[in-house]
Write a protein that holds these residues in place. Structure first.
Motif, mmCIF file in Angstrom:
data_model
loop_
_atom_site.group_PDB
_atom_site.id
_atom_site.type_symbol
_atom_site.label_atom_id
_atom_site.label_comp_id
_atom_site.label_asym_id
_atom_site.label_seq_id
_atom_site.Cartn_x
_atom_site.Cartn_y
_atom_site.Cartn_z
ATOM 1 N N PHE A 217 -23.761 -93.322 -39.189
ATOM 2 C CA PHE A 217 -24.705 -91.881 -39.747
ATOM 3 C C PHE A 217 -25.234 -90.733 -38.277
ATOM 4 N N ASP A 218 -24.614 -91.966 -37.201
ATOM 5 C CA ASP A 218 -24.678 -90.985 -36.353
ATOM 6 C C ASP A 218 -23.719 -91.419 -35.352
ATOM 7 N N THR A 219 -22.544 -90.445 -35.596
ATOM 8 C CA THR A 219 -21.132 -90.730 -34.489
ATOM 9 C C THR A 219 -21.530 -89.895 -32.934
ATOM 10 N N PHE A 220 -20.622 -90.531 -31.916
ATOM 11 C CA PHE A 220 -21.095 -90.418 -31.367
ATOM 12 C C PHE A 220 -20.179 -89.033 -30.538
ATOM 13 N N ASN A 221 -20.335 -88.150 -29.843
ATOM 14 C CA ASN A 221 -19.537 -87.265 -29.600
ATOM 15 C C ASN A 221 -19.746 -87.653 -27.597
ATOM 16 N N ALA A 222 -18.901 -86.249 -26.759
ATOM 17 C CA ALA A 222 -19.382 -86.127 -25.377
ATOM 18 C C ALA A 222 -20.611 -85.655 -24.622
ATOM 19 N N GLU A 223 -20.925 -85.910 -23.711
ATOM 20 C CA GLU A 223 -22.455 -85.827 -23.263
ATOM 21 C C GLU A 223 -22.204 -84.464 -22.888
ATOM 22 N N LYS A 224 -21.220 -84.045 -22.224
ATOM 23 C CA LYS A 224 -21.120 -83.054 -21.997
ATOM 24 C C LYS A 224 -20.280 -81.578 -22.548
ATOM 25 N N LYS A 225 -20.100 -80.198 -22.265
ATOM 26 C CA LYS A 225 -19.562 -79.465 -23.072
ATOM 27 C C LYS A 225 -18.647 -78.940 -22.578
ATOM 28 N N MET A 226 -17.321 -79.005 -23.122
ATOM 29 C CA MET A 226 -16.183 -77.391 -22.167
ATOM 30 C C MET A 226 -16.691 -76.117 -22.638
ATOM 31 N N THR A 227 -16.209 -75.795 -21.653
ATOM 32 C CA THR A 227 -16.267 -74.274 -21.723
ATOM 33 C C THR A 227 -15.416 -72.923 -21.552
ATOM 34 N N LEU A 228 -15.354 -71.798 -21.515
ATOM 35 C CA LEU A 228 -14.554 -70.759 -21.288
ATOM 36 C C LEU A 228 -14.504 -70.799 -19.584
ATOM 37 N N GLU A 229 -13.426 -70.120 -19.228
ATOM 38 C CA GLU A 229 -14.207 -69.384 -17.571
ATOM 39 C C GLU A 229 -15.375 -69.064 -16.948
ATOM 40 N N ASP A 230 -15.846 -67.929 -18.241
ATOM 41 C CA ASP A 230 -17.084 -67.045 -17.833
ATOM 42 C C ASP A 230 -18.551 -68.136 -18.410
ATOM 43 N N GLY A 231 -19.025 -69.761 -18.837
ATOM 44 C CA GLY A 231 -19.541 -70.115 -18.943
ATOM 45 C C GLY A 231 -19.614 -70.643 -20.495
ATOM 46 N N THR A 232 -19.152 -69.613 -21.311
ATOM 47 C CA THR A 232 -19.433 -69.695 -22.814
ATOM 48 C C THR A 232 -19.138 -71.031 -23.327
ATOM 49 N N GLU A 233 -19.843 -71.768 -23.976
ATOM 50 C CA GLU A 233 -19.876 -73.698 -24.340
ATOM 51 C C GLU A 233 -18.796 -73.036 -25.775
ATOM 52 N N LEU A 234 -17.693 -74.396 -26.146
ATOM 53 C CA LEU A 234 -16.520 -74.079 -26.961
ATOM 54 C C LEU A 234 -17.439 -75.449 -27.861
ATOM 55 N N SER A 235 -17.014 -74.880 -28.672
ATOM 56 C CA SER A 235 -17.042 -75.993 -30.101
ATOM 57 C C SER A 235 -16.622 -76.921 -30.774
ATOM 58 N N LEU B 283 -4.235 -69.067 -26.715
ATOM 59 C CA LEU B 283 -4.055 -69.617 -26.003
ATOM 60 C C LEU B 283 -4.800 -69.158 -24.400
ATOM 61 N N THR B 284 -5.689 -70.044 -24.276
ATOM 62 C CA THR B 284 -6.567 -69.328 -22.898
ATOM 63 C C THR B 284 -7.354 -70.650 -22.107
ATOM 64 N N THR B 285 -7.688 -69.942 -20.937
ATOM 65 C CA THR B 285 -8.070 -71.120 -19.704
ATOM 66 C C THR B 285 -9.598 -72.092 -20.275
ATOM 67 N N ILE B 286 -9.666 -73.207 -21.177
ATOM 68 C CA ILE B 286 -10.863 -73.819 -20.491
ATOM 69 C C ILE B 286 -10.984 -74.478 -19.694
ATOM 70 N N VAL B 287 -12.666 -74.884 -19.521
ATOM 71 C CA VAL B 287 -12.953 -75.170 -17.853
ATOM 72 C C VAL B 287 -13.178 -77.611 -19.114
ATOM 73 N N ILE B 288 -12.818 -78.050 -18.283
ATOM 74 C CA ILE B 288 -13.057 -79.241 -18.516
ATOM 75 C C ILE B 288 -14.409 -80.095 -17.259
ATOM 76 N N PRO B 289 -15.257 -80.149 -17.877
ATOM 77 C CA PRO B 289 -16.351 -80.739 -16.729
ATOM 78 C C PRO B 289 -16.143 -82.105 -16.112
ATOM 79 N N ASP B 290 -16.789 -83.421 -14.946
ATOM 80 C CA ASP B 290 -16.721 -83.998 -14.915
ATOM 81 C C ASP B 290 -17.212 -84.741 -15.757
#
Length: 360
Positions: free
Chosen positions: A107-125, A18-25
């Motif tokens: 065969f081409d479903t949508f996902n968010a355009e931007k990535k959520m990350t950890l506080e250090d900028g690591t992108e989350l899957s 359980l950690t802090t994640i960053v939600i971009p605009d």
């Protein structure tokens, strides 16, 4: 940009964190959803154990419901304040499946355009493109399906994956209808949802098959008319005995193993249907006599997400639930906190838990 709590899997087999994640605009077509509840699904455990991919760290959770909080500049599908169930089959409308009128195969479903990350900028899957074991998540607008806002989020959020997969395996893929005989092999959440779907569709004989008597009791509560413990008897023989020696009209395999698929194949009637909704692992193979495949006729089908259309199916099933005609509430075994996900994983094998649901 904002910071919220989230449950991640940082490396294969390790306890979740359980950690802090960053939600971009939000991007142009993205929305921020404040999560109210999220079910703990076997798929999340597969992510933790490396059974899906090695794109760590994963933001887990995907069977979720919540309220739209913020939207991107070009969002038209939902608005702030909408109560939604999240889905991972956000159809594009333009791929070859959509163009031929089979959007449930998109065969081409949508996902968010931007990535959520950890506080250090690591992108989350995010798990299944959602990632909802968190206070808020970022998804594409079409991953949100508006439903009755009076519904219990912990209950209707389960339509986001396993329960919809089972309901759809029976109704959409299997085409179960009035008077049919149905056998369901594997009575976890997906299998029990297939049983509930078969009952809703009017099947008169619904045979639940499992190796755990506790699971079989739960299956009876959701609509099974007969139960078979396949650890002590041959389920194919018993299914035939219960269907006038013919075999079931529809057999739904909700385990995803070669031996149970073979049982499903031989337990159906001539010209009957086998539906595979259990998810196999990559190394599994199966061998069947080709003459038997030809001689039995019928159909061998795979069910992807219950071949559902979220915009069509989610509101309908939520309405059936609120009318008391579909007992979705019976799938919620326990309500837990966001710090109890690993403990919920540990309970999955004991036969008494259909779904643990994280409430936020």
């Amino acid at each position: 940009m904002e910071k919220v709590r989230g449950v991640i899997s940082a490396e294969k087999g390790a306890p979740v964190e359980l950690t802090t994640i960053v939600i971009p605009d939000p991007g142009d077509h993205d929305v921020v959803v404040a999560i109210q509840a999220c079910g703990v699904c076997h798929t999340d455990l597969h992510y933790r154990e490396g059974g899906i991919s090695d794109d760590y760290p994963f933001l887990l959770g995907h069977e979720a419901a919540g309220v739209v909080e913020r939207v991107g500049e070009q969002v038209t599908h939902v608005a702030p304040g909408d109560f939604v169930v999240l889905n991972w089959r956000a159809i594009c409308g333009t791929c070859r499946a959509c163009k031929r009128g089979e959007p449930w195969y998109c065969f081409d479903t949508f996902n968010a355009e931007k990535k959520m990350t950890l506080e250090d900028g690591t992108e989350l899957s995010p798990a299944l493109g959602i990632g909802a074991f968190c206070d808020k998540t970022l998804v594409h607008e079409k991953q949100c399906t508006k439903v009755d806002p009076e519904a219990d989020p912990a209950v209707v959020g389960l339509l986001g994956c396993g329960i919809m997969a089972g309901l759809g395996a029976a109704i959409n893929t299997g085409g179960v209808t009035r008077g049919d005989s149905v056998a369901v092999i594997g009575c976890g959440g997906v299998g029990d949802a297939a049983i509930a779907g078969a009952r809703l569709a009017g099947a008169t004989t619904i045979i639940a098959v499992d190796v755990d008597d506790k699971k079989l009791e739960l299956a009876k509560d959701l609509g099974a008319t007969h139960t078979v413990n396949s650890s002590s008897v041959d389920p194919v023989e018993v299914i035939r005995e219960l269907t006038n020696s013919f075999g079931a009209d529809v057999v739904i395999e909700a385990v995803g193993r070669p031996e149970t698929y073979e049982q499903a194949f031989y337990a159906r009637d001539l010209a009957g249907t086998v539906v595979l909704v259990g998810v196999p692992t990559p190394e599994m193979t199966i061998t069947l006599p080709l003459l038997e495949v030809f001689g039995r006729g019928g159909a061998l089908k795979s069910s992807w997400y219950g071949d559902c259309l979220p915009e069509r199916d989610f509101p309908m099933y939520v309405d059936l639930y609120t009318q008391g005609r579909l007992p979705l509430e019976k799938f919620v075994t326990e309500r837990i906190g966001i710090d109890e996900v690993d403990a919920a994983f540990d309970k999955m094998g004991d036969g008494t838990v259909l779904r643990s649901v994280v409430e936020l």
